[in-house]
Enzyme design. Structure first.
Site, PDB file in Angstrom:
ATOM      1  N   PHE A  14       0.807  -1.216   0.000  1.00 17.04           N
ATOM      2  CA  PHE A  14       0.000   0.000   0.000  1.00 17.04           C
ATOM      3  C   PHE A  14       0.839   1.264   0.000  1.00 17.04           C
ATOM      4  CE2 PHE A  14      -3.296  -2.972   1.209  1.00 17.04           C
ATOM      5  CZ  PHE A  14      -4.356  -2.521   0.439  1.00 17.04           C
ATOM      6  N   GLU A  15       2.010   1.226   0.568  1.00 16.11           N
ATOM      7  CA  GLU A  15       2.846   2.428   0.618  1.00 16.11           C
ATOM      8  C   GLU A  15       3.598   2.650  -0.691  1.00 16.11           C
ATOM      9  OE1 GLU A  15       2.652   4.702   2.776  1.00 16.11           O
ATOM     10  OE2 GLU A  15       1.644   3.650   4.393  1.00 16.11           O
ATOM     11  N   ASN A  16       3.916   1.575  -1.378  1.00 19.09           N
ATOM     12  CA  ASN A  16       4.714   1.661  -2.607  1.00 19.09           C
ATOM     13  C   ASN A  16       6.056   2.339  -2.325  1.00 19.09           C
ATOM     14  OD1 ASN A  16       2.731   0.468  -4.333  1.00 19.09           O
ATOM     15  ND2 ASN A  16       1.630   2.404  -4.259  1.00 19.09           N
TER      16      ASN A  16
END
Length: 146
Positions: A14-16
């Site tokens: 989700f953070e990439n």
């Protein structure tokens, strides 16, 4: 406790990884795997190794915070889901949440039901936040096999 592999995978997904500083959807300067702070500046860049170290340092911070706030027994998946939640929203959000209140009363089902309520940013529902909360909820409810 430490964040397990499933929790780290969830956070990273989700953070990439962004090796150049950018402003997130509410204007906060961010770099690496969602790292924020006063040291993050426009034009800043990182190496992969520096991003990995920032993630490790950030995880230590949130693991300590979750361990301090939660009084109910947790399995590794529950702990890791709460670290992801706090990593994204901050420990203050966890501390003030009904999720934590219910969890510390050992109401695990009630606590799990709270995850989707945290799908807003800047006063608006964000589809990506809902996806993340549902992933955290799923991890929280997954029996620990470690």
């Amino acid at each position: 406790m430490k964040t397990n592999a499933a929790g780290i995978k969830l956070i990273k997904s989700f953070e990439n990884l962004r090796l150049n500083a950018y402003q997130d959807m509410v204007g906060v300067w961010t770099i690496g795997y969602g790292h924020t702070g006063p040291e993050v500046k426009p034009g800043q860049s990182l190496t992969q190794a520096q991003a990995d170290q920032l993630l490790a340092d950030d995880l230590d911070h949130f693991e300590t915070g979750v361990s301090r706030l939660v009084t109910a027994p947790l399995n590794a998946n529950q702990f890791s889901a709460l670290v992801s939640f706090s990593y994204n929203l901050g420990l203050g959000s966890l501390q003030r949440s009904t999720l934590l209140e219910l969890l510390n009363k050992s109401n695990y089902a009630g606590a799990a039901a709270q995850f989707p309520d945290w799908d807003h940013s800047g006063g608006k529902v964000v589809a990506g936040l809902l996806r993340r909360r549902l992933a955290e909820q799923t991890l929280f409810q997954t029996e620990d096999t470690d």
